[in-house]
Design an enzyme around this catalytic site. Structure first.
Site, short mmCIF file in Angstrom:
data_model
loop_
_atom_site.label_atom_id
_atom_site.label_comp_id
_atom_site.label_asym_id
_atom_site.label_seq_id
_atom_site.Cartn_x
_atom_site.Cartn_y
_atom_site.Cartn_z
N HIS A 83 -9.11 34.58 39.44
CA HIS A 83 -7.67 34.85 39.45
C HIS A 83 -6.84 33.58 39.53
CE1 HIS A 83 -7.90 34.75 43.99
NE2 HIS A 83 -6.70 34.24 43.84
N ASP A 129 -14.93 37.72 41.22
CA ASP A 129 -13.78 36.81 41.12
C ASP A 129 -14.27 35.36 41.12
OD1 ASP A 129 -11.25 35.77 41.11
OD2 ASP A 129 -10.68 36.50 43.09
N GLN A 215 -2.24 32.16 51.36
CA GLN A 215 -1.81 31.67 50.06
C GLN A 215 -2.14 30.19 49.89
OE1 GLN A 215 0.52 33.35 52.03
NE2 GLN A 215 0.44 35.29 50.95
N GLY A 216 -2.78 29.86 48.78
CA GLY A 216 -3.14 28.47 48.54
C GLY A 216 -4.60 28.19 48.81
N ASP A 217 -5.32 29.15 49.41
CA ASP A 217 -6.74 28.96 49.68
C ASP A 217 -7.62 29.62 48.63
OD1 ASP A 217 -6.26 27.55 52.05
OD2 ASP A 217 -6.07 29.38 53.20
N SER A 218 -7.03 30.40 47.75
CA SER A 218 -7.81 31.10 46.72
C SER A 218 -8.78 30.16 46.01
CB SER A 218 -6.88 31.70 45.66
OG SER A 218 -6.23 32.84 46.13
#
Length: 269
Positions: A83, A129, A215-218
């Site tokens: 993603h 993913d 958010q930002g660790d994906s």
């Protein structure tokens, strides 16, 4: 789960300008994350309830300029989340930053991407993913992170790390943060996420919340020690309802179920 609900939980961050330092000024909340843009996007989550990592503690860790994390799979391939990228094909818009915990360090090593492979089955009910990013040239001597190839390490306490938000909807971080999170069974996780893909996903977190990726660790790795006390990757940061909320653990791509496909594709790149 509908596509809209799926994207509402993905742990992404805001886009950063091409060629700019991979430190975003802020992030959108998980709940407002949009699908990745055509240039590779910028999304992710950060570590809530974490502490600062020491230089060299996680030497294979990578920050990607679209606001995601990743880990060195080989000296020229970065493993991240599907993603985090828009699709498969030639792509020179992504910058990978390696070798530092401080994104502003003059010691940082950077490489541009040349090609992205996005797992084509990601959006299906059984798809994982994950994605691979090929760098323009190898990073000589780069540390690489082995993948779990069986479920032997899919339990216990895991370690997560990233430059994402330290609070839900907060700013991206300059320094790498880390935290420990316990395994959550599929049965318990499906109470929070009824559409969880149990065949290819694994959950971790505390019932009371307080510690989580954000958010930002994906795309970043979830790891633990193997029988030889070496780090091994068991998960890829994927999605969650908000960040560190009670009774909503983080959901990760289950590497043990995906490692054969990752290895097979990596061998062709």
């Amino acid at each position: 789960m509908t596509e809209g609900k799926w994207y509402s939980r993905i742990r992404r961050a805001v886009l950063v300008a091409a060629g700019a330092l991979t430190l975003a000024a802020g992030t959108t909340a998980h709940a407002s994350a949009a699908p990745p843009p055509s240039d590779g996007g910028t999304f992710s989550p950060q570590v809530v309830g974490g502490s600062r990592a020491a230089q060299g503690e996680f030497p294979w860790m990578v920050r990607l300029s679209m606001g995601c994390g990743g880990a060195m799979y080989t000296t020229q391939l970065v493993l991240t989340a599907a993603h985090c990228v828009n699709g498969t094909g030639n792509n020179s818009s992504i910058t990978a930053t390696y070798g530092v915990v401080d994104l502003q360090s003059s010691s940082r090593i950077t490489r541009k991407s040349t090609y992205v492979y996005r797992n084509p089955g990601y959006s299906t009910s059984t798809g994982g993913d994950w994605a691979l990013i090929k760098l323009a040239s190898p990073i000589t001597g780069a540390a690489t992170l082995p993948l779990a190839t069986s479920t032997a390490y899919d339990s216990g306490t895991f370690t997560v790390m990233g430059w994402g938000s330290a609070t839900e909807g907060g700013a991206q971080q300059r320094y790498l943060l880390k935290a420990n999170v316990p395994f959550v069974s599929d049965t318990s996780c499906r109470v929070a996420y009824p559409s969880m893909k149990t065949a290819v996903e694994i959950c971790a977190g505390y019932p009371q919340g307080g510690v989580d990726t954000c958010q930002g660790d994906s795309g970043g790795p979830m790891v633990r020690r193997d029988a030889s006390n070496n780090w091994i990757q068991v998960g890829i940061v994927s999605y969650g309802q908000g960040c560190a909320r009670p009774n909503y653990p983080g959901v990760y791509a289950q590497v043990s179920a995906l490692s054969a496909a990752i290895a097979a594709k990596a061998a062709t790149l």
